[in-house]
Design a protein around this motif. Structure first.
Motif, short mmCIF file in Angstrom:
data_model
loop_
_atom_site.label_atom_id
_atom_site.label_comp_id
_atom_site.label_asym_id
_atom_site.label_seq_id
_atom_site.Cartn_x
_atom_site.Cartn_y
_atom_site.Cartn_z
N UNK A 188 5.16 -50.75 -12.99
CA UNK A 188 5.00 -49.47 -13.66
C UNK A 188 4.44 -49.65 -15.07
N UNK A 189 4.94 -50.66 -15.76
CA UNK A 189 4.42 -50.94 -17.11
C UNK A 189 2.96 -51.35 -17.06
N UNK A 190 2.59 -52.10 -16.04
CA UNK A 190 1.21 -52.56 -15.92
C UNK A 190 0.26 -51.38 -15.65
N UNK A 191 0.69 -50.46 -14.79
CA UNK A 191 -0.16 -49.33 -14.45
C UNK A 191 -0.34 -48.36 -15.61
N UNK A 192 0.68 -48.23 -16.44
CA UNK A 192 0.62 -47.28 -17.55
C UNK A 192 0.49 -47.99 -18.90
N UNK A 193 -0.12 -49.12 -18.86
CA UNK A 193 -0.25 -49.94 -20.07
C UNK A 193 -1.03 -49.22 -21.16
N UNK A 194 -2.11 -48.56 -20.81
CA UNK A 194 -2.95 -47.90 -21.80
C UNK A 194 -2.43 -46.51 -22.18
N UNK A 195 -1.54 -45.95 -21.39
CA UNK A 195 -1.10 -44.58 -21.63
C UNK A 195 0.16 -44.49 -22.49
N UNK A 196 0.99 -45.50 -22.46
CA UNK A 196 2.26 -45.49 -23.19
C UNK A 196 2.25 -46.57 -24.25
N UNK A 197 2.22 -46.22 -25.52
CA UNK A 197 2.21 -47.25 -26.58
C UNK A 197 3.44 -48.13 -26.58
N UNK A 198 4.62 -47.56 -26.28
CA UNK A 198 5.83 -48.38 -26.27
C UNK A 198 5.84 -49.35 -25.10
N UNK A 199 5.33 -48.92 -23.93
CA UNK A 199 5.20 -49.84 -22.80
C UNK A 199 4.19 -50.94 -23.10
N UNK A 200 3.11 -50.58 -23.76
CA UNK A 200 2.12 -51.59 -24.13
C UNK A 200 2.72 -52.63 -25.08
N UNK A 201 3.51 -52.15 -26.02
CA UNK A 201 4.17 -53.09 -26.94
C UNK A 201 5.14 -54.00 -26.19
N UNK A 202 5.91 -53.44 -25.24
CA UNK A 202 6.87 -54.23 -24.48
C UNK A 202 6.16 -55.29 -23.64
N UNK A 203 5.08 -54.91 -22.96
CA UNK A 203 4.35 -55.85 -22.11
C UNK A 203 3.71 -56.95 -22.96
N UNK A 204 3.15 -56.58 -24.08
CA UNK A 204 2.51 -57.59 -24.94
C UNK A 204 3.54 -58.59 -25.46
#
Length: 326
Positions: A188-204
């Motif tokens: 889910x984090x991978x699919x919405x990586x560009x849409x959610x800034x907090x998810x992008x920060x977590x994945x990075x």
């Protein structure tokens, strides 16, 4: 009422048959005088006492007054207030962070209500609301000596503790499913990586610290609509910069273009640019290595909750006498 009979006698020193003759009829008369016996007075007084209500004779029997709290009880009361005040402030802080995150990303707008359930900031809002409500009840209950608020506080904390213990047992019983749940969350984090800034920060942060990329391998980023090779943007056939072996430019600035075109390369060539291994295995290994720390954190949380409950019960015991408890 009893009657006493008094016999009149002639006084001494008075002689004379005529006078004694006149006194005989008088002496034969009986004079009845009223009197009250001591026993009847005692009975009457006892009867009068028994006619009084028991509450007037001994008010403390029917309306027990709780003793004045001692120094120790007062210290526990104010410590319970400060204890709950601290967690009230922490709960309000978490609530403020969650609301700020939702407002900053526009998740509360009409067109963003659908993905609101998967927004990580919603967790901050729920935790902040729950902690604030329970801590506020504990603060007011200890400060105002309110039994209802204290009982609500104790019940809520015990409920949360029970849910925490139940969740821990479920995790231990379903360890084999934990990896699948972790994979779904990362997907889910991978699919919405560009849409959610907090998810992008977590994945990075995960990819940078664990030196991994994607779920099972770096090619999992092809499922992202922005990184897919058929995407129209400049990020087509690329992976995030956090997958790079050296994501820094000059050691201070992130090089956002270090992984451009990595999906077009073969595995051998890509291994010189990005990490090839996925994050699911790395994250599972990291969680196993941190099991001791996680257990210690859970134990500390339980001890904190137990301390709050014990202080609330002590305050409740001081303000609610034993004789009037339900």
């Amino acid at each position: 009422m009893a009657l006493s009979r008094v016999r009149l006698s002639r006084p001494r020193g008075v002689a004379g048959s005529g006078e004694s003759t006149r006194l005989l009829p008088q002496a034969s008369r009986l004079v009845e005088l009223p009197y009250s016996s001591s026993s009847s007075d005692d009975d009457g007084s006892l009867a009068g006492d028994t006619d009084l209500p028991m509450a007037e004779q001994d008010p403390g029997v029917w309306c027990p007054v709780p003793p004045k709290p001692g120094t120790f009880s007062q210290c526990v009361r104010y410590l319970a207030f400060l204890w709950n005040l601290l967690f009230l402030l922490l709960g309000l802080l978490a609530l403020a962070v969650g609301v700020w995150g939702l407002l900053a990303k526009g998740s509360l707008g009409g067109e963003r209500l659908a993905p609101l359930g998967s927004d990580p900031m919603l967790l901050f809002v729920l935790v902040g609301l729950g902690a604030s409500a329970v801590s506020l009840a504990g603060c007011l209950g200890a400060l105002r000596s309110n039994p209802c608020l204290l009982r609500f506080f104790v019940g809520a904390v015990l409920t949360f503790a029970g849910l925490e213990v139940l969740g821990g047992l479920l995790l231990l019983a379903a360890q084999h499913r934990l990896r699948d749940a972790l994979r779904d969350a990362l997907l889910l984090c991978l699919l919405r990586y560009q849409e959610e800034p907090d998810l992008r920060f977590l994945v990075d942060e995960v990819q940078r610290n664990l030196r991994c990329c994607g779920l099972g391998s770096y090619r999992d980023w092809e499922t992202n609509p922005y990184f897919n090779c058929s995407a129209p943007g400049v990020q087509a056939c690329s992976v995030p910069a956090s997958c790079c072996l050296d994501p820094w430019q000059n050691g201070t600035v992130t090089n956002t273009q270090c992984a451009f075109g990595a999906l077009r390369l073969g595995d051998m060539a890509a291994s010189t640019v990005v990490h090839l291994g996925g994050c699911v295995a790395q994250l599972s290994a990291w969680l196993r290595s941190q099991a001791g720390g996680i257990a210690a954190g859970a134990a500390v949380l339980v001890l904190v909750e137990a301390a709050g409950v014990l202080m609330a019960l002590k305050v409740l015991r001081d303000i609610v006498p034993v004789g009037v408890r339900d």
